[in-house]
Scaffold this motif. Structure first.
Motif, mmCIF file in Angstrom:
data_model
loop_
_atom_site.group_PDB
_atom_site.id
_atom_site.type_symbol
_atom_site.label_atom_id
_atom_site.label_comp_id
_atom_site.label_asym_id
_atom_site.label_seq_id
_atom_site.Cartn_x
_atom_site.Cartn_y
_atom_site.Cartn_z
ATOM 1 N N ALA A 66 0.830 -1.211 0.000
ATOM 2 C CA ALA A 66 0.000 0.000 0.000
ATOM 3 C C ALA A 66 0.862 1.258 0.000
ATOM 4 C CB ALA A 66 -0.937 -0.005 1.213
ATOM 5 N N LEU A 67 1.947 1.252 0.756
ATOM 6 C CA LEU A 67 2.861 2.390 0.774
ATOM 7 C C LEU A 67 3.511 2.588 -0.592
ATOM 8 C CD1 LEU A 67 4.288 4.618 2.369
ATOM 9 C CD2 LEU A 67 6.028 2.939 2.961
ATOM 10 N N HIS A 68 3.888 1.488 -1.239
ATOM 11 C CA HIS A 68 4.467 1.580 -2.583
ATOM 12 C C HIS A 68 3.444 2.137 -3.575
ATOM 13 C CE1 HIS A 68 6.952 0.717 -6.002
ATOM 14 N NE2 HIS A 68 5.959 0.032 -6.542
ATOM 15 N N GLY A 69 2.205 1.720 -3.455
ATOM 16 C CA GLY A 69 1.151 2.249 -4.319
ATOM 17 C C GLY A 69 0.942 3.743 -4.099
ATOM 18 N N LEU A 70 0.979 4.186 -2.851
ATOM 19 C CA LEU A 70 0.836 5.610 -2.546
ATOM 20 C C LEU A 70 2.004 6.412 -3.100
ATOM 21 C CD1 LEU A 70 -0.764 7.809 -1.018
ATOM 22 C CD2 LEU A 70 0.691 7.316 0.950
ATOM 23 N N ARG A 71 3.224 5.899 -2.940
ATOM 24 C CA ARG A 71 4.401 6.572 -3.496
ATOM 25 C C ARG A 71 4.289 6.718 -5.006
ATOM 26 N NH1 ARG A 71 9.761 3.753 -1.052
ATOM 27 N NH2 ARG A 71 10.491 5.668 -0.120
ATOM 28 N N THR A 72 3.869 5.659 -5.672
ATOM 29 C CA THR A 72 3.744 5.679 -7.122
ATOM 30 C C THR A 72 2.656 6.644 -7.561
ATOM 31 O OG1 THR A 72 4.458 3.373 -7.148
ATOM 32 C CG2 THR A 72 3.447 4.221 -9.151
ATOM 33 N N LEU A 73 1.536 6.671 -6.868
ATOM 34 C CA LEU A 73 0.452 7.593 -7.196
ATOM 35 C C LEU A 73 0.913 9.042 -7.093
ATOM 36 C CD1 LEU A 73 -2.602 8.145 -7.739
ATOM 37 C CD2 LEU A 73 -2.840 8.228 -5.250
ATOM 38 N N ILE A 74 1.607 9.376 -6.023
ATOM 39 C CA ILE A 74 2.072 10.748 -5.840
ATOM 40 C C ILE A 74 3.093 11.113 -6.914
ATOM 41 C CG2 ILE A 74 3.382 12.255 -4.287
ATOM 42 C CD1 ILE A 74 1.943 10.860 -1.977
ATOM 43 N N ALA A 75 3.987 10.187 -7.245
ATOM 44 C CA ALA A 75 4.973 10.462 -8.295
ATOM 45 C C ALA A 75 4.291 10.679 -9.644
ATOM 46 C CB ALA A 75 5.969 9.312 -8.392
ATOM 47 N N TYR A 76 3.261 9.901 -9.958
ATOM 48 C CA TYR A 76 2.546 10.081 -11.220
ATOM 49 C C TYR A 76 1.755 11.386 -11.242
ATOM 50 C CZ TYR A 76 3.633 5.414 -12.945
ATOM 51 O OH TYR A 76 4.281 4.302 -13.408
ATOM 52 N N LEU A 77 1.193 11.786 -10.114
ATOM 53 C CA LEU A 77 0.484 13.063 -10.062
ATOM 54 C C LEU A 77 1.437 14.232 -10.310
ATOM 55 C CD1 LEU A 77 -2.000 12.542 -7.098
ATOM 56 C CD2 LEU A 77 -2.533 12.652 -9.533
ATOM 57 N N VAL A 78 2.641 14.154 -9.755
ATOM 58 C CA VAL A 78 3.637 15.201 -10.013
ATOM 59 C C VAL A 78 4.030 15.198 -11.487
ATOM 60 C CG1 VAL A 78 5.991 15.951 -9.494
ATOM 61 C CG2 VAL A 78 4.483 15.248 -7.646
ATOM 62 N N LEU A 79 4.176 14.019 -12.066
ATOM 63 C CA LEU A 79 4.497 13.932 -13.486
ATOM 64 C C LEU A 79 3.388 14.540 -14.344
ATOM 65 C CD1 LEU A 79 6.325 12.770 -15.751
ATOM 66 C CD2 LEU A 79 4.894 10.736 -15.647
ATOM 67 N N LEU A 80 2.144 14.289 -13.991
ATOM 68 C CA LEU A 80 1.036 14.885 -14.736
ATOM 69 C C LEU A 80 1.035 16.402 -14.632
ATOM 70 C CD1 LEU A 80 -1.900 12.437 -14.005
ATOM 71 C CD2 LEU A 80 -0.781 12.853 -16.194
ATOM 72 N N CYS A 81 1.467 16.923 -13.506
ATOM 73 C CA CYS A 81 1.564 18.377 -13.368
ATOM 74 C C CYS A 81 2.653 18.935 -14.273
ATOM 75 C CB CYS A 81 1.859 18.761 -11.919
ATOM 76 S SG CYS A 81 0.535 18.373 -10.780
ATOM 77 N N VAL A 82 3.760 18.228 -14.370
ATOM 78 C CA VAL A 82 4.884 18.717 -15.164
ATOM 79 C C VAL A 82 4.562 18.720 -16.652
ATOM 80 C CG1 VAL A 82 7.253 18.162 -15.858
ATOM 81 C CG2 VAL A 82 6.644 18.181 -13.457
ATOM 82 N N ILE A 83 3.771 17.755 -17.125
ATOM 83 C CA ILE A 83 3.529 17.673 -18.561
ATOM 84 C C ILE A 83 2.550 18.723 -19.065
ATOM 85 C CG2 ILE A 83 4.151 15.258 -18.728
ATOM 86 C CD1 ILE A 83 1.175 14.614 -18.968
ATOM 87 N N THR A 84 2.150 19.664 -18.223
ATOM 88 C CA THR A 84 1.401 20.818 -18.727
ATOM 89 C C THR A 84 2.329 21.765 -19.473
ATOM 90 O OG1 THR A 84 1.757 22.084 -16.693
ATOM 91 C CG2 THR A 84 -0.247 20.743 -16.813
ATOM 92 N N PHE A 85 3.632 21.630 -19.285
ATOM 93 C CA PHE A 85 4.672 22.461 -19.898
ATOM 94 C C PHE A 85 4.546 23.934 -19.510
ATOM 95 C CE2 PHE A 85 4.610 18.811 -22.796
ATOM 96 C CZ PHE A 85 5.926 18.435 -22.675
#
Length: 126
Positions: A66-85
């Motif tokens: 569950a902790l690994h899933g939470l870490r991955t979710l947060i990392a993907y959310l940050v990535l989605l923020c970055v791809i707004t350019f």
């Protein structure tokens, strides 16, 4: 929303949710930047902490997953923020990562200082 082919700066951006903060004013844009800052800060702090203990018992395997899933979710959310350019969002992500690194490093240095080794006893005095 206009499509941008490269880095750009402006408040007319959608971050994580469709239609937000686009068209809701500058307050919502800065609120979205604060959310991005906090997400990237937490992502950096999670990245610096060890994932598992040397010996994982089967009972705690679900907690680690569950902790690994939470870490991955947060990392993907940050990535989605970055791809707004959007340059403002990218700078906010970088500042969040720096703040997360500093916060966790200072916390570890303050609460878990490295023990100072005692000098060896001098043979002449013994």
């Amino acid at each position: 929303m206009a499509e941008h082919s490269g880095f750009w700066f402006g408040a007319d951006v959608e971050i994580l949710f469709s239609g937000w903060p686009l068209g809701h004013g500058h307050f919502h844009f800065y609120l979205a930047l604060l959310l991005v800052f906090m997400l990237s800060m937490v992502a950096q702090m999670y990245a610096m902490t060890p994932m598992s203990t040397p010996k994982i018992v089967p009972k705690s395997l679900i907690n680690h997953a569950a902790l690994h899933g939470l870490r991955t979710l947060i990392a993907y959310l940050v990535l989605l923020c970055v791809i707004t350019f959007n340059v403002g969002v990218i700078i906010t992500v970088l500042l969040g990562h720096v703040a997360g690194y500093l916060a966790l490093t200072l916390y570890i240095k303050y609460y878990y200082p490295v023990p100072v080794a005692t000098p060896p006893a001098d043979d002449a005095k013994a």
